[in-house]
Design a protein around this motif. Structure first.
Motif, short mmCIF file in Angstrom:
data_model
loop_
_atom_site.label_atom_id
_atom_site.label_comp_id
_atom_site.label_asym_id
_atom_site.label_seq_id
_atom_site.Cartn_x
_atom_site.Cartn_y
_atom_site.Cartn_z
N GLY A 1 0.80 -1.21 0.00
CA GLY A 1 0.00 0.00 0.00
C GLY A 1 0.83 1.26 0.00
O GLY A 1 0.43 2.28 -0.52
N ILE A 2 2.00 1.23 0.58
CA ILE A 2 2.87 2.39 0.57
C ILE A 2 3.54 2.55 -0.77
O ILE A 2 3.54 3.62 -1.35
CB ILE A 2 3.95 2.28 1.67
CG1 ILE A 2 3.35 2.64 3.00
CG2 ILE A 2 5.11 3.20 1.39
CD1 ILE A 2 4.33 2.82 4.08
N ALA A 3 4.11 1.49 -1.29
CA ALA A 3 4.85 1.60 -2.55
C ALA A 3 3.97 2.10 -3.68
O ALA A 3 4.41 2.84 -4.54
CB ALA A 3 5.47 0.24 -2.90
N ALA A 4 2.70 1.72 -3.67
CA ALA A 4 1.81 2.12 -4.75
C ALA A 4 1.55 3.61 -4.79
O ALA A 4 1.21 4.16 -5.82
CB ALA A 4 0.48 1.38 -4.60
N ALA A 5 1.68 4.31 -3.68
CA ALA A 5 1.35 5.73 -3.63
C ALA A 5 2.53 6.63 -3.95
O ALA A 5 2.38 7.83 -4.03
CB ALA A 5 0.80 6.09 -2.26
N HIS A 6 3.67 6.07 -4.10
CA HIS A 6 4.85 6.88 -4.34
C HIS A 6 5.22 6.89 -5.81
O HIS A 6 4.84 6.02 -6.57
CB HIS A 6 6.00 6.39 -3.45
CG HIS A 6 5.77 6.72 -2.02
ND1 HIS A 6 6.09 7.94 -1.49
CD2 HIS A 6 5.19 6.03 -1.03
CE1 HIS A 6 5.74 7.96 -0.21
NE2 HIS A 6 5.18 6.82 0.09
N GLY A 7 5.96 7.90 -6.18
CA GLY A 7 6.34 8.07 -7.58
C GLY A 7 7.58 7.27 -7.94
O GLY A 7 8.16 6.58 -7.11
N PRO A 8 8.00 7.41 -9.19
CA PRO A 8 9.13 6.62 -9.68
C PRO A 8 10.49 7.15 -9.24
O PRO A 8 11.49 6.49 -9.46
CB PRO A 8 8.98 6.73 -11.20
CG PRO A 8 8.27 8.02 -11.41
CD PRO A 8 7.36 8.19 -10.23
N THR A 9 10.54 8.32 -8.60
CA THR A 9 11.85 8.90 -8.28
C THR A 9 12.36 8.57 -6.89
O THR A 9 13.53 8.78 -6.61
CB THR A 9 11.84 10.44 -8.43
OG1 THR A 9 10.89 10.99 -7.51
CG2 THR A 9 11.50 10.84 -9.85
N GLU A 10 11.51 8.05 -6.01
CA GLU A 10 12.00 7.70 -4.68
C GLU A 10 11.90 6.21 -4.44
O GLU A 10 11.20 5.51 -5.15
CB GLU A 10 11.28 8.50 -3.59
CG GLU A 10 9.95 7.96 -3.16
CD GLU A 10 8.83 8.31 -4.13
OE1 GLU A 10 7.67 8.09 -3.75
OE2 GLU A 10 9.06 8.77 -5.24
N THR A 11 12.62 5.76 -3.42
CA THR A 11 12.62 4.35 -3.05
C THR A 11 12.03 4.23 -1.66
O THR A 11 12.43 4.97 -0.76
CB THR A 11 14.05 3.79 -3.05
OG1 THR A 11 14.62 3.99 -4.34
CG2 THR A 11 14.06 2.32 -2.70
N VAL A 12 11.08 3.32 -1.48
CA VAL A 12 10.46 3.09 -0.18
C VAL A 12 10.86 1.71 0.29
O VAL A 12 10.69 0.72 -0.42
CB VAL A 12 8.92 3.20 -0.27
CG1 VAL A 12 8.30 2.98 1.10
CG2 VAL A 12 8.52 4.55 -0.82
N LYS A 13 11.41 1.66 1.51
CA LYS A 13 11.90 0.39 2.05
C LYS A 13 11.29 0.19 3.43
O LYS A 13 11.41 1.05 4.30
CB LYS A 13 13.43 0.45 2.16
CG LYS A 13 14.06 -0.76 2.77
CD LYS A 13 15.57 -0.57 2.89
CE LYS A 13 16.20 -1.64 3.73
NZ LYS A 13 17.59 -1.36 4.03
N GLU A 14 10.64 -0.96 3.62
CA GLU A 14 10.06 -1.25 4.93
C GLU A 14 11.16 -1.45 5.96
O GLU A 14 12.16 -2.11 5.71
CB GLU A 14 9.19 -2.50 4.87
CG GLU A 14 8.47 -2.75 6.18
CD GLU A 14 7.49 -3.88 6.08
OE1 GLU A 14 7.63 -4.82 6.88
OE2 GLU A 14 6.61 -3.83 5.21
N ASN A 15 10.96 -0.88 7.12
CA ASN A 15 11.92 -0.95 8.21
C ASN A 15 11.37 -1.84 9.33
O ASN A 15 12.12 -2.56 9.98
CB ASN A 15 12.22 0.47 8.70
CG ASN A 15 13.26 0.54 9.76
OD1 ASN A 15 12.99 0.20 10.90
ND2 ASN A 15 14.45 0.99 9.39
N LEU A 16 10.04 -1.78 9.56
CA LEU A 16 9.39 -2.53 10.65
C LEU A 16 7.91 -2.64 10.35
O LEU A 16 7.31 -1.70 9.84
CB LEU A 16 9.59 -1.80 11.99
CG LEU A 16 8.80 -2.31 13.18
CD1 LEU A 16 9.40 -3.61 13.71
CD2 LEU A 16 8.75 -1.27 14.29
#
Length: 141
Positions: free
Chosen positions: A20-35
């Motif tokens: 759900g988080i990755a889908a809302a972000h654009g192509p220029t940033e990276t989202v990595k789960e921490n916890l």
């Protein structure tokens, strides 16, 4: 009970939350789960932490946060420009933090620098049954 029987369902739940988080972000940033885990002493609530890495000039798409999510955001490095709901756009530098109320509309979230990367830690405290942590503008409110 074998560790795999416990670990696999936890990993599956974490993957659903993270999608759900990755889908809302654009192509220029990276989202990595921490916890990602339920909070044992607060039934029905979970905590999810993600690192958002912005390259120079990178930005997230405008998005809404989950209706139940209270968010604590901490700038780990660089500087982040943020505008939430009707508040002013503000630049937060490394070591500074801000929060977002449940259901917030995050209109601006971007690296304030065009030459240096930036990193943000976002911690969500939310209802365990919510699947999408963020959604694109126009798809939910």
């Amino acid at each position: 009970m074998k560790p795999q029987r416990i670990l696999l369902p936890l990993m599956a739940a974490a993957a659903l939350s993270f999608s759900g988080i990755a889908a809302a972000h654009g192509p220029t940033e990276t989202v990595k789960e921490n916890l990602s885990r339920s909070i044992p002493n607060i039934p029905g609530k979970s905590i999810v932490a993600v690192e958002v890495l912005y390259p120079p000039g990178g930005a997230s798409l405008p998005h809404y946060h989950a209706r139940s999510a209270f968010i604590y955001a901490y700038v780990v490095s660089g500087s982040i420009a943020s505008k939430v709901d009707d508040g002013p756009e503000r630049v937060y530098k490394a070591g500074e933090s801000f929060h977002e109320e449940p259901g917030s509309h995050h209109q601006v979230s971007r690296n304030a620098s065009r030459t240096k990367p930036a990193k943000l830690l976002a911690v969500f405290v939310m209802d365990s049954n919510e699947k999408d942590l963020t959604t694109h503008e126009g798809s939910a409110k």
